[in-house]
Design an enzyme around this catalytic site. Sequence first.
Site, PDB file in Angstrom:
ATOM      1  N   ASP A 255       0.841  -1.207   0.000  1.00 15.29           N
ATOM      2  CA  ASP A 255       0.000   0.000   0.000  1.00 15.29           C
ATOM      3  C   ASP A 255       0.871   1.250   0.000  1.00 15.29           C
ATOM      4  O   ASP A 255       0.391   2.344  -0.216  1.00 15.29           O
ATOM      5  CB  ASP A 255      -0.899  -0.028   1.255  1.00 15.29           C
ATOM      6  CG  ASP A 255      -1.920   1.093   1.256  1.00 15.29           C
ATOM      7  OD1 ASP A 255      -2.561   1.308   0.203  1.00 15.29           O
ATOM      8  OD2 ASP A 255      -2.074   1.769   2.293  1.00 15.29           O
ATOM      9  N   GLU A 260       6.167   7.723  -4.140  1.00 15.61           N
ATOM     10  CA  GLU A 260       4.741   7.690  -4.493  1.00 15.61           C
ATOM     11  C   GLU A 260       4.392   8.931  -5.297  1.00 15.61           C
ATOM     12  O   GLU A 260       4.937  10.008  -5.030  1.00 15.61           O
ATOM     13  CB  GLU A 260       3.880   7.647  -3.216  1.00 15.61           C
ATOM     14  CG  GLU A 260       4.108   6.382  -2.417  1.00 15.61           C
ATOM     15  CD  GLU A 260       3.318   6.319  -1.100  1.00 15.61           C
ATOM     16  OE1 GLU A 260       2.518   7.233  -0.835  1.00 15.61           O
ATOM     17  OE2 GLU A 260       3.529   5.358  -0.349  1.00 15.61           O
ATOM     18  N   HIS A 283      -1.762   3.796  -1.340  1.00 13.11           N
ATOM     19  CA  HIS A 283      -1.657   4.353   0.023  1.00 13.11           C
ATOM     20  C   HIS A 283      -3.044   4.711   0.584  1.00 13.11           C
ATOM     21  O   HIS A 283      -3.295   5.833   1.025  1.00 13.11           O
ATOM     22  CB  HIS A 283      -0.748   5.598   0.021  1.00 13.11           C
ATOM     23  CG  HIS A 283      -0.141   5.865   1.372  1.00 13.11           C
ATOM     24  ND1 HIS A 283       1.102   6.409   1.535  1.00 13.11           N
ATOM     25  CD2 HIS A 283      -0.620   5.658   2.630  1.00 13.11           C
ATOM     26  CE1 HIS A 283       1.376   6.541   2.829  1.00 13.11           C
ATOM     27  NE2 HIS A 283       0.337   6.079   3.510  1.00 13.11           N
ATOM     28  N   ILE A 284      -3.922   3.703   0.539  1.00 11.00           N
ATOM     29  CA  ILE A 284      -5.295   3.942   1.004  1.00 11.00           C
ATOM     30  C   ILE A 284      -5.627   3.085   2.226  1.00 11.00           C
ATOM     31  O   ILE A 284      -6.793   2.919   2.575  1.00 11.00           O
ATOM     32  CB  ILE A 284      -6.353   3.690  -0.117  1.00 11.00           C
ATOM     33  CG1 ILE A 284      -6.033   2.451  -0.949  1.00 11.00           C
ATOM     34  CG2 ILE A 284      -6.461   4.884  -1.033  1.00 11.00           C
ATOM     35  CD1 ILE A 284      -6.345   1.167  -0.334  1.00 11.00           C
TER      36      ILE A 284
HETATM   37  P1  NAI Z   1       2.949   2.793  16.402  1.00 16.27           P
HETATM   38  O1  NAI Z   1       3.974   3.820  16.708  1.00 16.27           O
HETATM   39  O2  NAI Z   1       1.765   2.651  17.272  1.00 16.27           O
HETATM   40  O3  NAI Z   1       3.654   1.365  16.288  1.00 16.27           O
HETATM   41  C1  NAI Z   1       4.901   1.149  15.688  1.00 16.27           C
HETATM   42  C2  NAI Z   1       5.559  -0.019  16.410  1.00 16.27           C
HETATM   43  O4  NAI Z   1       6.733  -0.379  15.692  1.00 16.27           O
HETATM   44  C3  NAI Z   1       6.008   0.316  17.830  1.00 16.27           C
HETATM   45  O5  NAI Z   1       5.520  -0.658  18.716  1.00 16.27           O
HETATM   46  C4  NAI Z   1       7.527   0.300  17.750  1.00 16.27           C
HETATM   47  O6  NAI Z   1       8.144  -0.095  18.952  1.00 16.27           O
HETATM   48  C5  NAI Z   1       7.744  -0.704  16.647  1.00 16.27           C
HETATM   49  N1  NAI Z   1       9.048  -0.643  15.987  1.00 16.27           N
HETATM   50  C6  NAI Z   1       9.781   0.453  15.698  1.00 16.27           C
HETATM   51  N2  NAI Z   1      10.908   0.104  15.043  1.00 16.27           N
HETATM   52  C7  NAI Z   1      10.865  -1.247  14.930  1.00 16.27           C
HETATM   53  C8  NAI Z   1      11.751  -2.195  14.359  1.00 16.27           C
HETATM   54  N3  NAI Z   1      12.895  -1.845  13.770  1.00 16.27           N
HETATM   55  N4  NAI Z   1      11.406  -3.499  14.417  1.00 16.27           N
HETATM   56  C9  NAI Z   1      10.251  -3.891  15.023  1.00 16.27           C
HETATM   57  N5  NAI Z   1       9.386  -3.027  15.589  1.00 16.27           N
HETATM   58  C10 NAI Z   1       9.689  -1.725  15.534  1.00 16.27           C
HETATM   59  O7  NAI Z   1       2.508   3.102  14.901  1.00 16.27           O
HETATM   60  P2  NAI Z   1       1.125   2.730  14.194  1.00 16.27           P
HETATM   61  O8  NAI Z   1       0.109   3.761  14.481  1.00 16.27           O
HETATM   62  O9  NAI Z   1       0.811   1.321  14.508  1.00 16.27           O
HETATM   63  O10 NAI Z   1       1.536   2.878  12.650  1.00 16.27           O
HETATM   64  C11 NAI Z   1       2.417   1.953  12.039  1.00 16.27           C
HETATM   65  C12 NAI Z   1       2.776   2.408  10.634  1.00 16.27           C
HETATM   66  O11 NAI Z   1       1.603   2.459   9.813  1.00 16.27           O
HETATM   67  C13 NAI Z   1       3.401   3.797  10.566  1.00 16.27           C
HETATM   68  O12 NAI Z   1       4.519   3.750   9.705  1.00 16.27           O
HETATM   69  C14 NAI Z   1       2.321   4.653   9.927  1.00 16.27           C
HETATM   70  O13 NAI Z   1       2.871   5.724   9.171  1.00 16.27           O
HETATM   71  C15 NAI Z   1       1.656   3.639   9.012  1.00 16.27           C
HETATM   72  N6  NAI Z   1       0.293   3.971   8.603  1.00 16.27           N
HETATM   73  C16 NAI Z   1      -0.069   3.705   7.308  1.00 16.27           C
HETATM   74  C17 NAI Z   1      -1.344   4.005   6.865  1.00 16.27           C
HETATM   75  C18 NAI Z   1      -1.730   3.709   5.461  1.00 16.27           C
HETATM   76  O14 NAI Z   1      -2.621   4.362   4.927  1.00 16.27           O
HETATM   77  N7  NAI Z   1      -1.141   2.729   4.836  1.00 16.27           N
HETATM   78  C19 NAI Z   1      -2.326   4.655   7.737  1.00 16.27           C
HETATM   79  C20 NAI Z   1      -1.883   4.810   9.110  1.00 16.27           C
HETATM   80  C21 NAI Z   1      -0.599   4.499   9.499  1.00 16.27           C
END
Ligand code: NAI
Length: 399
Positions: A255, A260, A283-284
Amino acid sequence: MAKIVLLEKIHASAADYLHEHGFTDVQQIPTALSGNSLIDALAEADAVGIRSATHIAAEALTMLPQLRAIGCFCIGTNQVDLTAATAFGVPVFNAPFSNTRSVAELVIAEAILLLRRIPEKNARAHRGYWDKVAKGAYEVRNKVLGIIGYGNIGSQVGILAESVGMRVCYFDIESKLPLGNAKPLKSMEELLRQADVLTFHVPGGAATEKLLTMERLALMKPRAVVINASRGKVVDIDALNQTVREGMIAGAALDVFPSEPANEKEEFISPLRSLDNVILTPHIGGSTEEAQENIGREVAEKLARFLKSGTTRSSVNFPEVPHTDKPVKSRVLHVHKNEPGVIARLNAEFANNGLNIVAQQLQTRGAIGYAVTDVDGEVSPELRAKLCSASAVIRCYLV
Ligand code: NAI
C-alpha cells in the site's frame, strides 16, 4: 467565543462536534490555502483545522499572533513547522489512531486474498482464462501471521487475525503487552522463518529503512506472502520484486512505496507492476469514510478541549497537560521559556493581586513550559497584561 476555521473539506463530523460543544463561530473553507490567502482567512482565527495540503510555516505563525492552536485532521504533521509552532506557544494536534482499524481490516483482507491466490485468479479471469484449481490456495485458519511492529495497528491486526483463526506472532524492538494469544518472538529472523503471512507496522525513518532485505526474504517459506501498509522504504522493493518473480515467496500486497506520485496526474512507477500475484494499492490503508469521520471528531475534540480548558493531552509538540474541568472563575494558561524562576514570579503575581491558587499543573517539554493555573477570583485586564509581558513568557491567556 473562539473562532475556528476549518480548511480542506474536513469531514462534517468536526464542525458537528464543535457546534455541539458550544463553538458557534466555525468557518469552513473547502480548499487548501497558502500565502496571503491563508493569512487573510486566519486573521481572526483562534484555531485552524487543516489536512495535508495546507502548509503552516514560521512566517505564517509570525503574522497570526492570535492563533492559539492547530489541528491536523490527518495522521502526519509534517505540513506544520512544529519547531516554530512550539516557539510561538501554539500546540498542534493530530489523529494518530483514527484509521487504525481501517488499516487492520485491509491487512486481514489481503492476507486472505493472497493465501487463496485470488489476485492471480482474478487477473486471469479478466483475461478470459478459467483457472479453477485448488493447488497453492490455502485457508488462513491455523496459519501464522507474523507482525513486525506491534504498536497501535500491529496489535489491532493481531486481534482481527485471531478472530479468523490465525496464530499470531510478533517482533517489536520494545517489549509490548501481547493481546489475545499473540506470541512475542525474540528476533525478526525467527518471525520470518515461521510466518505464512508477514506484515509490517513499523514507523518510517532511517531506523526502519530496508528492514526487509534479500537476506531476510530468503529466510521465508516459499508459500509465504508479504504485506506492507506501513512506510514504503521499509521493504527493499528490488529485493521483493526479485523474490516474487523467482517464486521464492508466493505473493505480496503493498500500500506504500519508496516513491509515491504526488497526485493522480503523476504516473505510478513500480517494478512490481504487471505481477499478477502482487496487490498494489495507492496508500489507502487508512482511507475510509469511517476513518475520516473519526479523524474529524478526534481532532475537533482536542481543539475544543484546549480552547475551553487548556488541555494539551496528545499534542505532538507541546507539554502534555491532562483534561480537568474548570471549577473556578479563572483559569490562566501560561506558556513560557523553560527556565528557573518563571513559576515563582507567576505565583507571586497572583498572591500580590489577592488571588488564591486552587489548582496548578505544570509540564515542560524541551525549551518550553506550560502551566495551567486555576485561581479563585477574577483576573483583571491589568493583571493579564502584566502576566503576558513578564520576562520569559511566550503566551498567556484566560479560558
Ligand atoms: P505505532 O507507533 O503505534 O507502532 C509502531 C511499532 O513499531 C512500535 O511498537 C515500535 O516499537 C515498533 N518498531 C519500531 N521500530 C521497529 C523495528 N525496527 N522493528 C520492530 N518493531 C519496531 O505506529 P502505528 O500507528 O501502529 O503505525 C504503524 C505504521 O503504519 C506507521 O509507519 C504509519 O505511518 C503507518 N500507517 C499507514 C497508513 C496507510 O494508509 N497505509 C495509515 C496509518 C498508518
